[in-house]
Motif scaffolding. Structure first.
Motif, PDB file in Angstrom:
ATOM      1  N   THR A 164       1.010  31.544 167.122  1.00 25.46           N
ATOM      2  CA  THR A 164       1.694  30.289 167.457  1.00 25.46           C
ATOM      3  C   THR A 164       0.655  29.180 167.547  1.00 25.46           C
ATOM      4  O   THR A 164      -0.327  29.317 168.291  1.00 25.46           O
ATOM      5  N   SER A 176      -1.554  26.194 168.623  1.00 26.48           N
ATOM      6  CA  SER A 176      -1.831  25.666 169.956  1.00 26.48           C
ATOM      7  C   SER A 176      -1.336  24.229 170.073  1.00 26.48           C
ATOM      8  O   SER A 176      -1.004  23.580 169.075  1.00 26.48           O
ATOM      9  N   SER A 177      -1.307  23.734 171.283  1.00 25.18           N
ATOM     10  CA  SER A 177      -0.848  22.354 171.510  1.00 25.18           C
ATOM     11  C   SER A 177      -1.778  21.365 170.811  1.00 25.18           C
ATOM     12  O   SER A 177      -1.336  20.319 170.327  1.00 25.18           O
ATOM     13  N   GLU A 178      -3.072  21.712 170.759  1.00 22.26           N
ATOM     14  CA  GLU A 178      -4.027  20.826 170.082  1.00 22.26           C
ATOM     15  C   GLU A 178      -3.728  20.739 168.588  1.00 22.26           C
ATOM     16  O   GLU A 178      -3.782  19.666 167.991  1.00 22.26           O
ATOM     17  N   GLU A 192      -0.799  21.343 167.148  1.00 22.41           N
ATOM     18  CA  GLU A 192       0.456  20.614 167.003  1.00 22.41           C
ATOM     19  C   GLU A 192       0.212  19.113 167.095  1.00 22.41           C
ATOM     20  O   GLU A 192       0.807  18.311 166.355  1.00 22.41           O
ATOM     21  N   ALA A 193      -0.666  18.705 168.007  1.00 28.92           N
ATOM     22  CA  ALA A 193      -0.990  17.284 168.163  1.00 28.92           C
ATOM     23  C   ALA A 193      -1.652  16.749 166.895  1.00 28.92           C
ATOM     24  O   ALA A 193      -1.387  15.624 166.462  1.00 28.92           O
ATOM     25  N   ASN A 220       1.016  16.217 164.226  1.00 26.50           N
ATOM     26  CA  ASN A 220       1.792  15.011 164.511  1.00 26.50           C
ATOM     27  C   ASN A 220       0.994  13.754 164.133  1.00 26.50           C
ATOM     28  O   ASN A 220       1.552  12.776 163.641  1.00 26.50           O
TER      29      ASN A 220
END
Length: 216
Positions: free
Chosen positions: A200, A202-204, A206-207, A210
């Motif tokens: 999955t 990571s949030s980094e 995904e950022a 975006n």
């Protein structure tokens, strides 16, 4: 010291071929060899590990020092020449904001400018070559570097133009003017991020996705 010799030396460090440098400057191969010899005599040291066949290329420690300073000297010479030419010019120049410039310039109209580019480690060089080929290779590269900070500093001194992705410019670069390419000259590169199905992002990551999507 002959500035042309320094230019030959710099180009030789980039191309690592006496023959290719000679072709680039439309001179004989011995002319390049003599230029390096003159520099070595001037600095009283060897700059390049010599191979009679010229099939290998390696700078000596002193050659590396000269290359480092040559990368600073040559842009300053170009800047000086342009400033003197501007002082002698019998005409005035007029600037336009980017919103107007994008309707005035195509890549073809910028082909006679000196270009400072990111080197082979970046996709920008490939993009430049594609555009240049489209317009019969009229544009010339004056300087290449792998350091974007140095590239921006040279641009701020008024030394030539560059080709950069929009994302390369930050709020701190407000003294640089972006000249958008007209639609027919725009080049699009597709970037993929591959990961295991079981993983999955990571949030980094995904950022980052975006952020990249915001430039579409």
């Amino acid at each position: 010291m002959n500035l042309k010799d320094l230019q030959y030396f710099y180009d030789l460090c980039q191309l690592q071929s006496y023959t290719e440098v000679a072709k680039q400057h439309k001179v004989s191969q011995p002319s390049i060899s003599y230029a390096i010899k003159r520099l070595e005599e001037s600095f009283n040291c060897k700059l390049i590990h010599h191979d009679p066949s010229h099939r290998s290329f390696k700078l000596t420690p002193q050659g590396q020092i000269l290359l480092k300073h040559t990368e600073l000297i040559l842009p300053e010479v170009i800047s000086t020449r342009k400033e003197i030419n501007r002082s002698l010019a019998q005409y005035s120049t007029v600037g336009f904001p980017p919103i107007i410039i994008q309707y005035l310039f195509a890549a073809e109209e910028l082909a006679d400018q000196s270009f400072i580019l990111l080197d082979e480690h970046f996709v920008h060089l490939k993009a430049f070559e594609m555009l240049n080929q489209k317009y019969q290779n009229k544009a010339e590269i004056f300087f290449k570097t792998d350091d974007i900070a140095i590239l921006k500093e040279l641009l701020k001194k008024g030394i030539g133009l560059s080709l950069l992705a929009d994302i390369a410019l930050s709020d701190e670069d407000d003294d640089l003017i972006k000249i958008p390419l007209i639609p027919k000259d725009k080049i699009t590169f597709t970037v993929y991020y591959a990961y295991l199905k079981s993983a999955t992002p990571s949030s980094e990551v995904e950022a980052l996705f975006n952020l990249l999507k915001s430039y579409e």
